[in-house]
Scaffold this active site. Structure first.
Site, PDB file in Angstrom:
ATOM      1  N   LYS A   1      -7.052   3.371  19.828  1.00  0.00           N
ATOM      2  CA  LYS A   1      -6.611   3.159  21.213  1.00  0.00           C
ATOM      3  C   LYS A   1      -5.312   2.358  21.220  1.00  0.00           C
ATOM      4  O   LYS A   1      -5.260   1.237  20.730  1.00  0.00           O
ATOM      5  CB  LYS A   1      -7.681   2.407  22.004  1.00  0.00           C
ATOM      6  CG  LYS A   1      -7.365   2.226  23.480  1.00  0.00           C
ATOM      7  CD  LYS A   1      -8.508   1.533  24.191  1.00  0.00           C
ATOM      8  CE  LYS A   1      -8.290   1.478  25.688  1.00  0.00           C
ATOM      9  NZ  LYS A   1      -7.107   0.654  26.062  1.00  0.00           N
TER      10      LYS A   1
ATOM     11  N   HIS B   1      -2.377   0.023  27.187  1.00  0.00           N
ATOM     12  CA  HIS B   1      -3.249  -1.063  27.649  1.00  0.00           C
ATOM     13  C   HIS B   1      -3.097  -1.286  29.159  1.00  0.00           C
ATOM     14  O   HIS B   1      -3.190  -2.411  29.653  1.00  0.00           O
ATOM     15  CB  HIS B   1      -2.944  -2.356  26.890  1.00  0.00           C
ATOM     16  CG  HIS B   1      -4.164  -3.109  26.464  1.00  0.00           C
ATOM     17  ND1 HIS B   1      -4.823  -2.888  25.282  1.00  0.00           N
ATOM     18  CD2 HIS B   1      -4.879  -4.094  27.084  1.00  0.00           C
ATOM     19  CE1 HIS B   1      -5.850  -3.694  25.179  1.00  0.00           C
ATOM     20  NE2 HIS B   1      -5.926  -4.431  26.263  1.00  0.00           N
TER      21      HIS B   1
ATOM     22  N   SER C   1     -16.311  -2.374  25.606  1.00  0.00           N
ATOM     23  CA  SER C   1     -15.408  -3.312  24.949  1.00  0.00           C
ATOM     24  C   SER C   1     -16.200  -4.351  24.183  1.00  0.00           C
ATOM     25  O   SER C   1     -17.231  -4.844  24.650  1.00  0.00           O
ATOM     26  CB  SER C   1     -14.523  -4.009  25.990  1.00  0.00           C
ATOM     27  OG  SER C   1     -13.827  -5.094  25.404  1.00  0.00           O
TER      28      SER C   1
ATOM     29  N   TYR D   1     -12.090  -5.139  19.181  1.00  0.00           N
ATOM     30  CA  TYR D   1     -10.962  -6.003  18.852  1.00  0.00           C
ATOM     31  C   TYR D   1     -11.314  -6.699  17.538  1.00  0.00           C
ATOM     32  O   TYR D   1     -12.388  -7.299  17.423  1.00  0.00           O
ATOM     33  CB  TYR D   1     -10.740  -7.048  19.948  1.00  0.00           C
ATOM     34  CG  TYR D   1     -10.208  -6.491  21.240  1.00  0.00           C
ATOM     35  CD1 TYR D   1      -8.884  -6.113  21.358  1.00  0.00           C
ATOM     36  CD2 TYR D   1     -11.049  -6.361  22.352  1.00  0.00           C
ATOM     37  CE1 TYR D   1      -8.388  -5.606  22.550  1.00  0.00           C
ATOM     38  CE2 TYR D   1     -10.566  -5.850  23.551  1.00  0.00           C
ATOM     39  CZ  TYR D   1      -9.227  -5.468  23.639  1.00  0.00           C
ATOM     40  OH  TYR D   1      -8.749  -4.961  24.816  1.00  0.00           O
TER      41      TYR D   1
END
Length: 376
Positions: A227, A251, A124, A148
Protein backbone atom coordinates in the site's frame (compact mmCIF):
# COMPACT_ATOMS: atom_id res chain seq x y z
CA UNK A 1 -10.95 2.92 26.67
CA UNK A 2 -13.78 0.75 28.03
CA UNK A 3 -15.46 -1.14 25.21
CA UNK A 4 -19.24 -1.38 25.00
CA UNK A 5 -20.82 -4.69 24.09
CA UNK A 6 -21.74 -4.80 20.40
CA UNK A 7 -25.11 -6.23 21.44
CA UNK A 8 -25.83 -3.05 23.44
CA UNK A 9 -24.84 -0.08 21.26
CA UNK A 10 -24.99 3.43 22.58
CA UNK A 11 -28.00 5.57 21.67
CA UNK A 12 -25.78 7.46 19.25
CA UNK A 13 -25.09 4.30 17.24
CA UNK A 14 -28.50 2.63 17.23
CA UNK A 15 -29.58 1.28 13.86
CA UNK A 16 -30.64 4.19 11.71
CA UNK A 17 -33.68 3.68 9.47
CA UNK A 18 -32.95 3.99 5.78
CA UNK A 19 -35.14 7.07 5.70
CA UNK A 20 -32.71 8.96 7.95
CA UNK A 21 -30.00 9.06 5.28
CA UNK A 22 -31.33 9.44 1.76
CA UNK A 23 -28.03 10.57 0.28
CA UNK A 24 -24.37 10.51 1.17
CA UNK A 25 -24.00 14.10 2.23
CA UNK A 26 -26.55 13.57 5.00
CA UNK A 27 -24.26 10.90 6.49
CA UNK A 28 -21.36 13.37 6.49
CA UNK A 29 -23.47 16.10 8.07
CA UNK A 30 -24.49 13.71 10.86
CA UNK A 31 -20.85 12.73 11.42
CA UNK A 32 -19.87 16.39 11.77
CA UNK A 33 -22.63 16.87 14.31
CA UNK A 34 -21.31 13.95 16.37
CA UNK A 35 -17.58 14.69 16.22
CA UNK A 36 -15.40 17.17 18.08
CA UNK A 37 -13.02 19.40 16.13
CA UNK A 38 -9.96 17.20 16.63
CA UNK A 39 -11.62 14.03 15.38
CA UNK A 40 -13.25 15.90 12.50
CA UNK A 41 -9.90 17.32 11.41
CA UNK A 42 -8.37 13.85 11.58
CA UNK A 43 -10.82 12.73 8.89
CA UNK A 44 -10.81 15.72 6.55
CA UNK A 45 -7.20 16.84 6.93
CA UNK A 46 -3.99 16.06 5.09
CA UNK A 47 -0.30 16.92 5.19
CA UNK A 48 1.14 20.44 5.08
CA UNK A 49 -0.67 22.46 2.37
CA UNK A 50 -3.07 19.54 1.67
CA UNK A 51 -2.16 19.77 -2.01
CA UNK A 52 -2.01 16.00 -2.51
CA UNK A 53 -5.38 15.63 -0.82
CA UNK A 54 -6.91 18.15 -3.20
CA UNK A 55 -5.20 16.58 -6.21
CA UNK A 56 -6.84 13.26 -5.35
CA UNK A 57 -10.21 14.89 -5.80
CA UNK A 58 -9.03 16.97 -8.78
CA UNK A 59 -7.87 13.82 -10.58
CA UNK A 60 -11.31 12.24 -10.22
CA UNK A 61 -13.14 15.43 -11.17
CA UNK A 62 -10.96 15.81 -14.28
CA UNK A 63 -12.34 12.60 -15.78
CA UNK A 64 -15.58 12.63 -17.77
CA UNK A 65 -17.64 9.71 -19.03
CA UNK A 66 -18.23 8.61 -22.64
CA UNK A 67 -21.60 6.84 -22.40
CA UNK A 68 -23.01 4.37 -24.92
CA UNK A 69 -26.74 4.15 -25.63
CA UNK A 70 -29.39 1.76 -26.96
CA UNK A 71 -28.05 -1.16 -25.00
CA UNK A 72 -30.13 -3.44 -22.80
CA UNK A 73 -29.39 -2.37 -19.22
CA UNK A 74 -32.61 -3.69 -17.69
CA UNK A 75 -30.58 -5.95 -15.38
CA UNK A 76 -27.45 -4.53 -13.78
CA UNK A 77 -25.07 -6.55 -11.61
CA UNK A 78 -22.47 -4.53 -9.66
CA UNK A 79 -20.88 -7.57 -8.01
CA UNK A 80 -17.32 -8.78 -8.58
CA UNK A 81 -15.28 -11.87 -7.76
CA UNK A 82 -12.14 -11.10 -5.76
CA UNK A 83 -10.12 -12.83 -3.05
CA UNK A 84 -11.99 -16.04 -3.76
CA UNK A 85 -15.37 -14.49 -2.94
CA UNK A 86 -18.29 -12.96 -4.76
CA UNK A 87 -18.59 -9.43 -3.38
CA UNK A 88 -21.54 -7.10 -3.82
CA UNK A 89 -19.34 -4.15 -4.85
CA UNK A 90 -15.61 -3.82 -5.73
CA UNK A 91 -15.00 -2.01 -2.45
CA UNK A 92 -12.54 -2.49 0.39
CA UNK A 93 -13.25 -0.64 3.62
CA UNK A 94 -9.69 0.66 3.82
CA UNK A 95 -7.38 0.48 6.85
CA UNK A 96 -7.85 3.48 9.12
CA UNK A 97 -6.00 3.87 12.41
CA UNK A 98 -7.71 4.76 15.69
CA UNK A 99 -11.28 4.08 14.55
CA UNK A 100 -12.09 3.95 18.25
CA UNK A 101 -12.11 7.77 18.02
CA UNK A 102 -15.34 7.44 16.03
CA UNK A 103 -16.96 4.46 17.75
CA UNK A 104 -16.22 2.81 21.10
CA UNK A 105 -15.87 -0.60 19.43
CA UNK A 106 -13.28 0.59 16.92
CA UNK A 107 -13.10 -1.53 13.77
CA UNK A 108 -15.52 -4.22 15.00
CA UNK A 109 -18.70 -2.57 13.65
CA UNK A 110 -16.89 -1.85 10.37
CA UNK A 111 -15.96 -5.48 9.71
CA UNK A 112 -19.46 -6.57 10.74
CA UNK A 113 -20.93 -4.10 8.26
CA UNK A 114 -18.60 -5.41 5.55
CA UNK A 115 -19.84 -8.93 6.24
CA UNK A 116 -23.49 -7.85 6.45
CA UNK A 117 -23.43 -6.00 3.13
CA UNK A 118 -20.89 -8.14 1.31
CA UNK A 119 -17.69 -6.16 0.68
CA UNK A 120 -14.08 -6.58 1.80
CA UNK A 121 -12.49 -5.08 4.91
CA UNK A 122 -8.84 -4.26 5.61
CA UNK A 123 -7.83 -3.82 9.24
CA UNK A 124 -5.11 -1.38 10.26
CA UNK A 125 -2.52 -2.66 12.73
CA UNK A 126 -2.97 0.58 14.70
CA UNK A 127 -6.70 0.13 15.21
CA UNK A 128 -8.50 -1.51 18.11
CA UNK A 129 -9.50 -4.16 19.02
CA UNK A 130 -6.75 -5.94 17.09
CA UNK A 131 -6.21 -8.75 14.62
CA UNK A 132 -7.65 -11.68 16.55
CA UNK A 133 -10.64 -9.80 17.96
CA UNK A 134 -11.65 -8.60 14.50
CA UNK A 135 -11.42 -12.15 13.19
CA UNK A 136 -13.72 -13.22 16.02
CA UNK A 137 -16.13 -10.35 15.33
CA UNK A 138 -16.74 -11.46 11.74
CA UNK A 139 -15.04 -14.79 11.02
CA UNK A 140 -16.80 -15.24 7.68
CA UNK A 141 -16.11 -11.71 6.38
CA UNK A 142 -13.64 -11.10 3.56
CA UNK A 143 -10.82 -9.71 5.68
CA UNK A 144 -7.38 -8.29 4.84
CA UNK A 145 -4.77 -7.08 7.31
CA UNK A 146 -2.45 -4.05 6.98
CA UNK A 147 0.78 -3.66 8.96
CA UNK A 148 2.87 -0.68 9.99
CA UNK A 149 6.29 -2.14 10.71
CA UNK A 150 7.26 -1.40 14.31
CA UNK A 151 9.80 -4.14 14.92
CA UNK A 152 12.36 -6.50 13.41
CA UNK A 153 11.90 -9.58 11.21
CA UNK A 154 10.39 -11.54 14.10
CA UNK A 155 7.81 -8.78 14.62
CA UNK A 156 6.77 -8.84 10.96
CA UNK A 157 6.71 -12.63 10.66
CA UNK A 158 4.62 -12.90 13.81
CA UNK A 159 1.96 -10.64 12.33
CA UNK A 160 1.93 -12.54 9.04
CA UNK A 161 1.57 -15.84 10.87
CA UNK A 162 -1.27 -14.47 12.99
CA UNK A 163 -3.05 -13.12 9.89
CA UNK A 164 -2.80 -16.54 8.25
CA UNK A 165 -4.07 -18.25 11.40
CA UNK A 166 -6.92 -15.71 11.65
CA UNK A 167 -8.22 -16.49 8.18
CA UNK A 168 -7.28 -13.18 6.57
CA UNK A 169 -7.48 -13.28 2.79
CA UNK A 170 -4.42 -11.08 2.21
CA UNK A 171 -1.61 -9.33 4.07
CA UNK A 172 -0.65 -5.73 3.32
CA UNK A 173 2.49 -3.71 4.06
CA UNK A 174 2.14 0.06 4.06
CA UNK A 175 5.20 1.45 2.28
CA UNK A 176 4.67 5.22 2.10
CA UNK A 177 5.20 6.10 5.78
CA UNK A 178 8.97 5.90 6.18
CA UNK A 179 8.88 9.42 7.64
CA UNK A 180 6.01 10.93 9.61
CA UNK A 181 4.35 13.78 7.77
CA UNK A 182 3.40 17.19 9.14
CA UNK A 183 -0.34 17.27 9.85
CA UNK A 184 -0.66 21.01 10.28
CA UNK A 185 -4.29 20.99 11.36
CA UNK A 186 -3.09 19.12 14.44
CA UNK A 187 0.13 21.09 14.89
CA UNK A 188 -1.78 24.39 14.84
CA UNK A 189 -3.91 23.16 17.75
CA UNK A 190 -0.99 21.52 19.60
CA UNK A 191 -2.93 18.27 19.29
CA UNK A 192 -1.47 14.78 18.94
CA UNK A 193 -3.71 11.99 17.67
CA UNK A 194 -4.12 8.78 19.64
CA UNK A 195 -2.26 6.84 16.96
CA UNK A 196 0.80 9.04 17.18
CA UNK A 197 0.74 9.04 20.96
CA UNK A 198 0.89 5.25 20.92
CA UNK A 199 3.48 4.95 18.13
CA UNK A 200 6.91 3.55 18.87
CA UNK A 201 9.56 1.73 16.88
CA UNK A 202 9.08 3.95 13.86
CA UNK A 203 12.75 3.47 12.93
CA UNK A 204 11.80 -0.01 11.69
CA UNK A 205 9.31 1.46 9.21
CA UNK A 206 11.97 3.93 8.06
CA UNK A 207 14.39 1.04 7.43
CA UNK A 208 11.86 -1.10 5.52
CA UNK A 209 13.08 -2.21 2.09
CA UNK A 210 12.46 -4.85 -0.58
CA UNK A 211 14.21 -7.55 1.45
CA UNK A 212 11.18 -7.74 3.74
CA UNK A 213 8.89 -8.16 0.75
CA UNK A 214 11.04 -11.01 -0.55
CA UNK A 215 11.15 -12.73 2.84
CA UNK A 216 7.35 -12.64 3.20
CA UNK A 217 6.87 -14.04 -0.29
CA UNK A 218 9.47 -16.75 0.33
CA UNK A 219 8.13 -17.84 3.72
CA UNK A 220 4.35 -17.42 3.55
CA UNK A 221 1.59 -18.40 1.12
CA UNK A 222 -0.83 -15.57 1.92
CA UNK A 223 -1.38 -13.05 -0.92
CA UNK A 224 0.74 -9.93 -0.34
CA UNK A 225 -0.27 -6.31 -1.03
CA UNK A 226 1.88 -3.18 -0.93
CA UNK A 227 0.00 0.00 0.00
CA UNK A 228 1.51 3.27 -1.16
CA UNK A 229 2.76 2.53 -4.68
CA UNK A 230 2.75 5.73 -6.74
CA UNK A 231 4.99 5.06 -9.77
CA UNK A 232 5.27 2.54 -12.57
CA UNK A 233 8.88 1.96 -11.56
CA UNK A 234 7.93 0.71 -8.09
CA UNK A 235 5.01 -1.27 -9.49
CA UNK A 236 7.44 -3.18 -11.74
CA UNK A 237 9.77 -3.91 -8.81
CA UNK A 238 6.81 -5.11 -6.77
CA UNK A 239 5.78 -7.50 -9.53
CA UNK A 240 9.36 -8.77 -9.82
CA UNK A 241 9.09 -9.66 -6.12
CA UNK A 242 5.85 -11.56 -6.67
CA UNK A 243 3.52 -9.03 -5.02
CA UNK A 244 -0.10 -10.02 -5.60
CA UNK A 245 -1.84 -6.68 -4.97
CA UNK A 246 -0.56 -3.20 -5.77
CA UNK A 247 -2.36 -0.57 -3.74
CA UNK A 248 -2.13 2.73 -5.59
CA UNK A 249 -2.23 5.23 -2.77
CA UNK A 250 -0.78 8.46 -1.39
CA UNK A 251 -2.24 7.83 2.07
CA UNK A 252 -5.20 10.05 1.28
CA UNK A 253 -2.90 13.05 0.92
CA UNK A 254 -1.72 12.55 4.50
CA UNK A 255 1.95 11.76 3.82
CA UNK A 256 3.95 13.31 0.95
CA UNK A 257 2.54 16.70 0.05
CA UNK A 258 2.56 17.85 -3.59
CA UNK A 259 2.11 14.33 -4.86
CA UNK A 260 -0.11 13.32 -7.75
CA UNK A 261 -3.74 12.33 -7.40
CA UNK A 262 -4.30 8.58 -7.28
CA UNK A 263 -6.38 8.53 -10.47
CA UNK A 264 -3.60 10.38 -12.27
CA UNK A 265 -1.21 7.61 -11.20
CA UNK A 266 -3.51 4.69 -12.06
CA UNK A 267 -2.90 4.47 -15.85
CA UNK A 268 0.86 3.96 -15.56
CA UNK A 269 0.40 1.38 -12.79
CA UNK A 270 -2.13 -0.56 -14.87
CA UNK A 271 0.23 -0.54 -17.83
CA UNK A 272 3.21 -1.57 -15.71
CA UNK A 273 1.29 -4.40 -14.06
CA UNK A 274 -0.02 -5.69 -17.39
CA UNK A 275 -2.34 -8.11 -15.60
CA UNK A 276 0.42 -9.66 -13.49
CA UNK A 277 -0.94 -8.23 -10.23
CA UNK A 278 -4.30 -7.04 -8.97
CA UNK A 279 -4.74 -3.32 -8.39
CA UNK A 280 -6.41 -1.61 -5.44
CA UNK A 281 -6.73 2.18 -5.45
CA UNK A 282 -7.69 4.69 -2.77
CA UNK A 283 -7.64 8.46 -2.39
CA UNK A 284 -10.77 10.62 -2.06
CA UNK A 285 -13.18 8.11 -3.58
CA UNK A 286 -16.57 9.33 -2.38
CA UNK A 287 -19.29 8.62 -4.93
CA UNK A 288 -20.52 5.68 -6.96
CA UNK A 289 -19.28 7.42 -10.10
CA UNK A 290 -15.78 7.57 -8.56
CA UNK A 291 -15.83 3.79 -8.14
CA UNK A 292 -16.95 3.31 -11.73
CA UNK A 293 -14.14 5.56 -12.98
CA UNK A 294 -11.55 3.55 -11.08
CA UNK A 295 -12.72 0.18 -12.39
CA UNK A 296 -13.02 1.53 -15.94
CA UNK A 297 -9.46 2.81 -15.56
CA UNK A 298 -8.17 -0.65 -14.74
CA UNK A 299 -8.42 -1.01 -10.96
CA UNK A 300 -9.83 -4.17 -9.39
CA UNK A 301 -10.78 -2.75 -5.99
CA UNK A 302 -11.48 0.70 -4.57
CA UNK A 303 -10.57 1.55 -0.97
CA UNK A 304 -12.83 3.79 1.12
CA UNK A 305 -11.24 5.51 4.10
CA UNK A 306 -12.79 8.89 4.85
CA UNK A 307 -16.29 7.80 3.80
CA UNK A 308 -16.01 4.85 6.16
CA UNK A 309 -15.12 7.20 9.02
CA UNK A 310 -18.04 9.53 8.33
CA UNK A 311 -20.49 6.63 8.28
CA UNK A 312 -19.06 5.06 11.43
CA UNK A 313 -19.25 8.36 13.30
CA UNK A 314 -22.78 9.00 12.02
CA UNK A 315 -24.43 5.71 12.95
CA UNK A 316 -21.98 2.90 13.67
CA UNK A 317 -22.45 -0.40 11.85
CA UNK A 318 -25.83 0.69 10.50
CA UNK A 319 -24.21 3.84 9.12
CA UNK A 320 -21.60 1.80 7.23
CA UNK A 321 -24.26 -0.47 5.76
CA UNK A 322 -26.33 2.53 4.71
CA UNK A 323 -23.26 4.12 3.11
CA UNK A 324 -22.75 0.96 1.05
CA UNK A 325 -26.42 0.80 0.08
CA UNK A 326 -26.31 4.37 -1.22
CA UNK A 327 -23.04 3.75 -3.06
CA UNK A 328 -24.51 0.64 -4.67
CA UNK A 329 -27.47 2.68 -5.88
CA UNK A 330 -25.15 5.32 -7.35
CA UNK A 331 -22.94 2.67 -8.95
CA UNK A 332 -25.83 0.88 -10.61
CA UNK A 333 -27.30 4.12 -11.93
CA UNK A 334 -23.90 5.10 -13.31
CA UNK A 335 -23.32 1.73 -14.97
CA UNK A 336 -26.76 1.75 -16.56
CA UNK A 337 -26.41 5.27 -17.88
CA UNK A 338 -23.02 4.34 -19.35
CA UNK A 339 -24.71 1.51 -21.22
CA UNK A 340 -23.18 -1.43 -19.40
CA UNK A 341 -24.61 -4.12 -17.14
CA UNK A 342 -21.48 -5.25 -15.28
CA UNK A 343 -18.08 -3.92 -14.32
CA UNK A 344 -16.52 -6.47 -16.69
CA UNK A 345 -17.91 -4.52 -19.66
CA UNK A 346 -16.02 -1.36 -18.72
CA UNK A 347 -12.69 -0.22 -20.09
CA UNK A 348 -10.85 3.05 -20.68
CA UNK A 349 -12.97 3.84 -23.73
CA UNK A 350 -15.70 4.96 -21.34
CA UNK A 351 -13.45 7.70 -19.90
CA UNK A 352 -11.93 10.91 -21.19
CA UNK A 353 -10.20 13.97 -19.76
CA UNK A 354 -12.26 17.05 -18.99
CA UNK A 355 -11.88 20.21 -16.96
CA UNK A 356 -13.15 20.08 -13.36
CA UNK A 357 -16.03 22.35 -12.44
CA UNK A 358 -15.47 22.62 -8.68
CA UNK A 359 -12.56 23.63 -6.50
CA UNK A 360 -11.25 20.36 -5.03
CA UNK A 361 -11.13 19.59 -1.32
CA UNK A 362 -12.07 16.69 0.96
CA UNK A 363 -15.80 17.49 0.71
CA UNK A 364 -16.06 18.88 -2.82
CA UNK A 365 -17.91 15.80 -4.08
CA UNK A 366 -20.90 17.00 -2.06
CA UNK A 367 -21.95 20.48 -3.25
CA UNK A 368 -25.17 20.35 -1.20
CA UNK A 369 -23.21 19.88 2.01
CA UNK A 370 -23.01 23.03 4.11
CA UNK A 371 -20.25 22.72 6.69
CA UNK A 372 -18.82 26.06 7.65
CA UNK A 373 -15.74 24.90 9.53
CA UNK A 374 -14.14 22.67 6.86
CA UNK A 375 -11.05 24.92 6.97
CA UNK A 376 -9.45 25.06 10.39
Amino acid sequence: MQQKSPEQPTALHQRAPTTEFLNLHEIIAKARQNLNQNDWDYIVGGAESETTLRRNRMALDSIAFRPRVLRDVSKIDASVNQLGRKLRLPIVLAPVGALESFHPDGAAPVVRAAREFGVAHMLSSVCEPGLEKIAEAAPDATRMFQLYVRGDETFVDDYVSRAVAGGYAAFCLTVDTAIYSRRERDIAKRFTTAGRRRASGHEFQAALDWRTVKRIKDRFKIPLALKGIATAEDAKVAIEHGVDWINVSNHGGRQLDHGRGSMDVLPEIVDAAAGRAKILIDGSFCRGSDIVKAIAGGADFVGLGRMQCYALAAAGQAGIVRLLELLEDEVKQCLGLLGVRTFAELDRSYLCQAGPVTSPHALSAFPLLKIEDYSY
